[in-house]
Design an enzyme around this catalytic site. Structure first.
Site, PDB file in Angstrom:
ATOM      1  N   ALA A 221      16.025  51.639 -89.852  1.00  0.00           N
ATOM      2  CA  ALA A 221      15.335  50.353 -89.916  1.00  0.00           C
ATOM      3  C   ALA A 221      16.342  49.253 -90.256  1.00  0.00           C
ATOM      4  O   ALA A 221      16.325  48.176 -89.668  1.00  0.00           O
ATOM      5  CB  ALA A 221      14.223  50.418 -90.954  1.00  0.00           C
TER       6      ALA A 221
ATOM      7  N   TYR B 175      19.562  49.348 -89.709  1.00  0.00           N
ATOM      8  CA  TYR B 175      20.453  49.212 -88.554  1.00  0.00           C
ATOM      9  C   TYR B 175      19.787  48.314 -87.503  1.00  0.00           C
ATOM     10  O   TYR B 175      20.401  47.375 -87.004  1.00  0.00           O
ATOM     11  CB  TYR B 175      20.750  50.596 -87.990  1.00  0.00           C
ATOM     12  CG  TYR B 175      21.619  50.568 -86.747  1.00  0.00           C
ATOM     13  CD1 TYR B 175      23.007  50.507 -86.849  1.00  0.00           C
ATOM     14  CD2 TYR B 175      21.056  50.607 -85.473  1.00  0.00           C
ATOM     15  CE1 TYR B 175      23.806  50.478 -85.718  1.00  0.00           C
ATOM     16  CE2 TYR B 175      21.845  50.576 -84.336  1.00  0.00           C
ATOM     17  CZ  TYR B 175      23.227  50.520 -84.465  1.00  0.00           C
ATOM     18  OH  TYR B 175      24.008  50.480 -83.344  1.00  0.00           O
TER      19      TYR B 175
ATOM     20  N   GLU C 114       4.678  59.012 -73.596  1.00  0.00           N
ATOM     21  CA  GLU C 114       5.333  60.203 -74.179  1.00  0.00           C
ATOM     22  C   GLU C 114       5.743  59.930 -75.620  1.00  0.00           C
ATOM     23  O   GLU C 114       6.032  58.785 -75.962  1.00  0.00           O
ATOM     24  CB  GLU C 114       6.627  60.506 -73.398  1.00  0.00           C
ATOM     25  CG  GLU C 114       6.446  60.611 -71.919  1.00  0.00           C
ATOM     26  CD  GLU C 114       7.779  60.513 -71.164  1.00  0.00           C
ATOM     27  OE1 GLU C 114       8.850  60.615 -71.790  1.00  0.00           O
ATOM     28  OE2 GLU C 114       7.721  60.313 -69.947  1.00  0.00           O
TER      29      GLU C 114
ATOM     30  N   LYS D 130       8.252  59.505 -78.639  1.00  0.00           N
ATOM     31  CA  LYS D 130       9.686  59.178 -78.701  1.00  0.00           C
ATOM     32  C   LYS D 130      10.315  60.125 -79.721  1.00  0.00           C
ATOM     33  O   LYS D 130      10.151  59.969 -80.928  1.00  0.00           O
ATOM     34  CB  LYS D 130       9.903  57.722 -79.113  1.00  0.00           C
ATOM     35  CG  LYS D 130      11.364  57.335 -79.048  1.00  0.00           C
ATOM     36  CD  LYS D 130      11.545  55.835 -79.150  1.00  0.00           C
ATOM     37  CE  LYS D 130      12.970  55.430 -78.826  1.00  0.00           C
ATOM     38  NZ  LYS D 130      13.966  55.962 -79.744  1.00  0.00           N
TER      39      LYS D 130
ATOM     40  N   ASP E 182      12.846  62.068 -82.028  1.00  0.00           N
ATOM     41  CA  ASP E 182      13.954  61.576 -82.830  1.00  0.00           C
ATOM     42  C   ASP E 182      15.035  62.644 -82.895  1.00  0.00           C
ATOM     43  O   ASP E 182      15.097  63.443 -83.811  1.00  0.00           O
ATOM     44  CB  ASP E 182      13.435  61.244 -84.233  1.00  0.00           C
ATOM     45  CG  ASP E 182      14.287  60.194 -84.888  1.00  0.00           C
ATOM     46  OD1 ASP E 182      15.249  59.739 -84.241  1.00  0.00           O
ATOM     47  OD2 ASP E 182      14.001  59.833 -86.032  1.00  0.00           O
TER      48      ASP E 182
ATOM     49  N   TYR F 136      13.401  69.033 -75.213  1.00  0.00           N
ATOM     50  CA  TYR F 136      12.225  68.594 -74.456  1.00  0.00           C
ATOM     51  C   TYR F 136      12.672  67.593 -73.395  1.00  0.00           C
ATOM     52  O   TYR F 136      13.398  66.644 -73.708  1.00  0.00           O
ATOM     53  CB  TYR F 136      11.192  67.939 -75.384  1.00  0.00           C
ATOM     54  CG  TYR F 136      10.647  68.920 -76.398  1.00  0.00           C
ATOM     55  CD1 TYR F 136       9.686  69.857 -76.041  1.00  0.00           C
ATOM     56  CD2 TYR F 136      11.132  68.928 -77.700  1.00  0.00           C
ATOM     57  CE1 TYR F 136       9.205  70.774 -76.957  1.00  0.00           C
ATOM     58  CE2 TYR F 136      10.664  69.848 -78.629  1.00  0.00           C
ATOM     59  CZ  TYR F 136       9.699  70.774 -78.252  1.00  0.00           C
ATOM     60  OH  TYR F 136       9.239  71.676 -79.151  1.00  0.00           O
TER      61      TYR F 136
ATOM     62  N   LYS G  85       7.622  51.323 -81.582  1.00  0.00           N
ATOM     63  CA  LYS G  85       8.088  52.033 -82.782  1.00  0.00           C
ATOM     64  C   LYS G  85       6.958  52.215 -83.794  1.00  0.00           C
ATOM     65  O   LYS G  85       6.122  51.330 -83.969  1.00  0.00           O
ATOM     66  CB  LYS G  85       9.225  51.232 -83.442  1.00  0.00           C
ATOM     67  CG  LYS G  85      10.531  51.254 -82.674  1.00  0.00           C
ATOM     68  CD  LYS G  85      11.136  52.647 -82.728  1.00  0.00           C
ATOM     69  CE  LYS G  85      12.619  52.666 -82.493  1.00  0.00           C
ATOM     70  NZ  LYS G  85      13.489  52.218 -83.506  1.00  0.00           N
TER      71      LYS G  85
ATOM     72  N   CYS H 227      11.802  59.939-128.098  1.00  0.00           N
ATOM     73  CA  CYS H 227      10.673  59.519-127.267  1.00  0.00           C
ATOM     74  C   CYS H 227      10.592  57.994-127.219  1.00  0.00           C
ATOM     75  O   CYS H 227      10.583  57.344-128.271  1.00  0.00           O
ATOM     76  CB  CYS H 227       9.375  60.104-127.829  1.00  0.00           C
ATOM     77  SG  CYS H 227       7.902  59.451-127.018  1.00  0.00           S
TER      78      CYS H 227
ATOM     79  N   CYS I 272       7.098  57.086-129.248  1.00  0.00           N
ATOM     80  CA  CYS I 272       6.872  57.327-130.678  1.00  0.00           C
ATOM     81  C   CYS I 272       8.161  57.597-131.447  1.00  0.00           C
ATOM     82  O   CYS I 272       8.133  57.720-132.666  1.00  0.00           O
ATOM     83  CB  CYS I 272       5.890  58.477-130.872  1.00  0.00           C
ATOM     84  SG  CYS I 272       6.607  60.089-130.477  1.00  0.00           S
TER      85      CYS I 272
ATOM     86  N   CYS J 107       2.149  61.130-131.002  1.00  0.00           N
ATOM     87  CA  CYS J 107       2.692  60.213-129.991  1.00  0.00           C
ATOM     88  C   CYS J 107       1.541  59.522-129.252  1.00  0.00           C
ATOM     89  O   CYS J 107       0.689  60.180-128.651  1.00  0.00           O
ATOM     90  CB  CYS J 107       3.551  61.006-129.007  1.00  0.00           C
ATOM     91  SG  CYS J 107       4.158  60.011-127.637  1.00  0.00           S
TER      92      CYS J 107
HETATM   93  S1  IVH Z   1      13.449  57.471 -71.760  1.00  0.00           S
HETATM   94  C1  IVH Z   1      15.555  54.902 -68.993  1.00  0.00           C
HETATM   95  N1  IVH Z   1      11.764  58.935 -73.119  1.00  0.00           N
HETATM   96  O1  IVH Z   1      15.242  57.202 -77.031  1.00  0.00           O
HETATM   97  C2  IVH Z   1      14.870  55.399 -70.173  1.00  0.00           C
HETATM   98  N2  IVH Z   1      13.779  58.282 -74.175  1.00  0.00           N
HETATM   99  O2  IVH Z   1      16.139  54.320 -77.064  1.00  0.00           O
HETATM  100  C3  IVH Z   1      15.716  56.241 -71.029  1.00  0.00           C
HETATM  101  N3  IVH Z   1      14.024  59.144 -76.445  1.00  0.00           N
HETATM  102  O3  IVH Z   1      18.341  57.528 -75.466  1.00  0.00           O
HETATM  103  C4  IVH Z   1      15.068  56.945 -72.106  1.00  0.00           C
HETATM  104  N4  IVH Z   1      12.128  60.251 -76.519  1.00  0.00           N
HETATM  105  O4  IVH Z   1      17.407  59.549 -76.699  1.00  0.00           O
HETATM  106  C5  IVH Z   1      12.948  58.297 -73.120  1.00  0.00           C
HETATM  107  N5  IVH Z   1      10.183  60.251 -74.189  1.00  0.00           N
HETATM  108  C6  IVH Z   1      11.353  59.616 -74.187  1.00  0.00           C
HETATM  109  C7  IVH Z   1      12.211  59.654 -75.309  1.00  0.00           C
HETATM  110  C8  IVH Z   1      13.417  58.961 -75.269  1.00  0.00           C
HETATM  111  C9  IVH Z   1      13.237  59.945 -77.168  1.00  0.00           C
HETATM  112  C10 IVH Z   1      15.311  58.595 -76.901  1.00  0.00           C
HETATM  113  C11 IVH Z   1      16.443  58.874 -75.953  1.00  0.00           C
HETATM  114  C12 IVH Z   1      16.981  57.540 -75.560  1.00  0.00           C
HETATM  115  C13 IVH Z   1      16.479  56.645 -76.643  1.00  0.00           C
HETATM  116  C14 IVH Z   1      16.261  55.261 -76.083  1.00  0.00           C
END
Ligand code: IVH
Length: 667
Positions: free
Chosen positions: A30, A32, A110, A112, A114, A220, A311, A405, A408, A429
């Protein structure tokens, strides 16, 4: 200004190096993101200072020399971000405007993940190369390491596999495996990882693939790179399904949604599911599903216009440790509590966090004034997970555990081999007295309605009560002058105190606050000894015959009843007229909730799920994690999700939190 921008760039580059090259970030994601945002804003405002090598333009960090370099024919891109429903709506509107298409758009949605982005190259269905993203154009060849990841196929199965196929996705370390790995590392006195993502990155970028092979990694897929000599569907979703058919893993959470509204509903659902997922996610990704439309939309800088990440609220944030307070608990346990610069994390503002005990302070190696990382995952109490090395050069100050303490002044003792330090003042106490009285009055003990913490504290501070027995001699006139107390409330409280005199033997026993005697133990003791007199006279040998009572608890019980002060308080309580129905038989007492199965779902506000679970179990109930036709009750807290829906479908009785509390109180 030029200097400021340049300093910020240097700092971000240093963080990039720590994060991407060393796998050892020294700030939260966050923080960063915030720094990048500030840099971008400054560069926009002062375009004269823009430089082509600014970290605001690049995706990742430099590549280590030790791995062979791989050039990505199609660059591995990054994603833009949205942080709110409004920004999501804007994202969708922008696309529709560019496409001149007012029709609702279909999105593939999908999680995201980590972890760490990876590219897998298959030729004639065989895995021939795997590379990290690196800076997006040049990555590192990690083929040997990737081949050790169990769910990545070395050979694809099925038909119509393109001659060359580049699959892209994320390598993660599932959360359970991450914890197990760290626990093992602690036992072996080896280095632990700060979070699953760093664990995945650190494990994959090992020069010795034998080490990677021992790390529990998973992959994945989320997209494709180059495709040669093969034709694929024109839908991103369909393409992912095709990858699955060829044997590549997908997450279970991929769906198709219509328009911003559909996307937002998917966001809400996934956010709710987040604590139950096996891997860590930091948001959700929306992608225009139609590949032709994707191509029309194209890219801006390093991100596609046809996709964005939404996010989730950060679960980790950094803040400053301002001070440490030492709290004294009911049994004298001294708990150090961190006083923090308030910080918004995991959806709430956190300004205090328990540091547990002296060992934890030592383990964290933290000082007052340090920057610390706070983690608050859904439903879990906030925790300090580590301190960051001080960079500001500001003075930090050692945390000194008190020897007397703070309330007391009595000596604090720490028994050898025990983590907990305790005030030896006992009921001398005031802090212990307050806690003992709060416990006595609590719902699961004497259940005195309206006797909250603040009132108990005032009563003790004003010297109106010293022991729980004194509560029964209070008058409305004594209560009225207290803060936020009026005549009506005072009378009600006096009535509630009087009412609680009619109780049960286990509740009375629990209310005494004997160390280590919780609800289940109090019930077992009551059922075994039947009367208070019999229990008071019990020896250690007698106590050891009771279900689930061991040496330590037996010792605590004997010590408690031997103390003169406790005998006096018990007598004073009985003299006020406290009574309970006689327990007649030594036969097994049927528990009131025996044979009933409960499922807890959603967020409870008045107690933690674990407390609720224990209270239900103490009354004989079974508490299960999933709803079935055998479930008797579903307790639905705030934002309850699929379990609630299932219970409604099955016609199971649903209780809200208040209904559950009144059920517990009535038994
Ligand atoms: S798509 C052109 N799908 O997030 C699109 N990225 O900030 C490229 N990531 O480098 C990425 N889950 O490491 C995509 N379902 C998902 C993802 C995903 C995680 C990561 C990935 C990417 C970064 C982008």
């Amino acid at each position: 200004m030029a200097q400021k921008i340049s300093a910020l760039r240097q700092e971000i580059k240093r963080h990039n190096y720590n994060y991407y090259t060393l796998d050892a970030p020294t700030i939260t994601d966050a923080e960063y993101d915030r720094q990048i945002k500030i840099l971008r804003e400054l560069e926009e405002k002062y375009p004269e200072y823009a430089t082509p090598d600014s970290p605001s333009l690049s995706v990742g960090g430099p590549v280590l020399d030790n791995f062979n370099k791989v050039t990505h024919k199609l660059p591995m891109l990054s994603l833009g971000n949205v942080y709110s429903k409004e920004e999501l709506v804007e994202f969708v509107e922008r696309i529709q405007k560019q496409l001149k298409n007012p029709q609702p758009l279909l999105f593939c949605v999908e999680p995201k993940l980590d972890g760490l982005a990876i590219s897998l190259l298959y030729e004639h269905g065989k895995l021939v190369q795997a590379a990290t993203r690196g800076d997006g154009t040049i990555g590192e060849d990690v083929t040997y390491n990737v081949k050790t990841i169990k769910n990545i196929p070395h050979t694809l199965k099925g038909n119509s596999i393109p001659r060359r196929l580049e699959v892209r996705g994320e390598v993660v370390m599932p959360i359970a495996e991450f914890h197990a790995f760290n626990q093992h590392a602690i036992a072996q006195q080896e280095k632990t990882f700060v979070n699953p993502r760093n664990a995945a990155a650190g494990s994959l970028r090992q020069l010795d693939s034998n080490i990677t092979a021992q790390r529990p990694l998973a992959f994945y897929s989320y997209g494709l790179g180059i495709i040669e000599n093969g034709s694929l569907a024109n839908s991103h979703y369909q393409r992912l399904q095709q990858l699955k058919a060829w044997g590549l893993p997908l997450t279970k959470e991929i769906t198709l949604e219509t328009g911003a509204q559909g996307c937002f509903e998917a966001y809400t659902r996934l956010l709710q599911k987040r604590p139950t997922l096996p891997y860590e996610i930091d948001g959700i990704v929306y992608k225009v599903d139609d590949i032709t439309l994707q191509e029309q939309l194209g890219f801006i800088a390093r991100s596609p216009r046809w996709a964005t990440a939404h996010k989730f609220p950060a679960q980790e944030e950094q803040t400053r440790l301002l001070d440490v307070e030492f709290q004294v608990g009911r049994t004298g346990a001294i708990t150090p509590v961190a006083i923090l610069q308030p910080v918004f994390v995991g959806g709430v503002t956190v300004s205090r966090a328990s540091l547990h005990n002296a060992d934890e302070i030592k383990r964290l190696n933290i000082k007052i004034g340090d920057t610390v990382i706070i983690r608050r995952a859904a439903d879990v109490i906030p925790q300090i997970i580590r301190a960051l090395p001080s960079t500001s050069g500001e003075q930090s100050r050692e945390i000194i555990f008190p020897t007397a303490c703070p309330v007391c002044g009595s000596e604090i003792e720490r028994i050898k081999d025990e983590a907990i330090a305790r005030c030896t003042g006992g009921l001398y106490c005031a802090a212990q007295r307050k806690e003992a009285i709060k416990y006595f009055a609590s719902r699961k003990a004497m259940n005195i309605d309206g006797l909250g913490e603040k009132i108990v504290e005032q009563l003790v501070d004003e010297n109106l009560i010293h022991t729980p027995a004194d509560l029964f001699h209070l008058t409305a006139e004594q209560l009225i002058p207290l803060e936020r107390m009026a005549e009506k409330k005072a009378n009600k409280l006096i009535a509630a105190i009087s009412q609680c005199k009619s109780t049960t033997f286990p509740k009375f026993l629990l209310a005494l606050g004997i160390r280590e005697v919780g609800e289940a133990t109090a019930r077992n003791l009551a059922n075994y000894f039947l009367t208070l007199e019999a229990l008071q006279q019990a020896s250690i040998e007698d106590l050891l015959k009771v279900d689930e009572i061991g040496d330590i608890v037996a010792q605590h019980i004997v010590t408690f009843f031997r103390q003169k002060h406790n005998q006096e308080v018990i007598q004073a309580l009985l003299d006020t007229g406290i009574h309970w129905p006689e327990i007649k038989t030594k036969e097994h007492q049927a528990q009131p909730l025996e044979g009933k199965t409960f499922v807890l779902t959603g967020t409870l506000t008045q107690m933690s799920r674990n407390e609720a679970k224990q209270a239900l179990q103490a009354l004989g109930a079974k508490v299960s994690g999933s709803v079935s036709k055998n479930t008797s009750y579903v307790v639905a807290g705030e934002a309850a999700g699929s379990k609630l829906t299932k219970a409604q479908e099955l016609g199971i009785t649903i209780l809200d939190e208040t209904e559950m509390l009144s059920l517990l109180g009535s038994l």
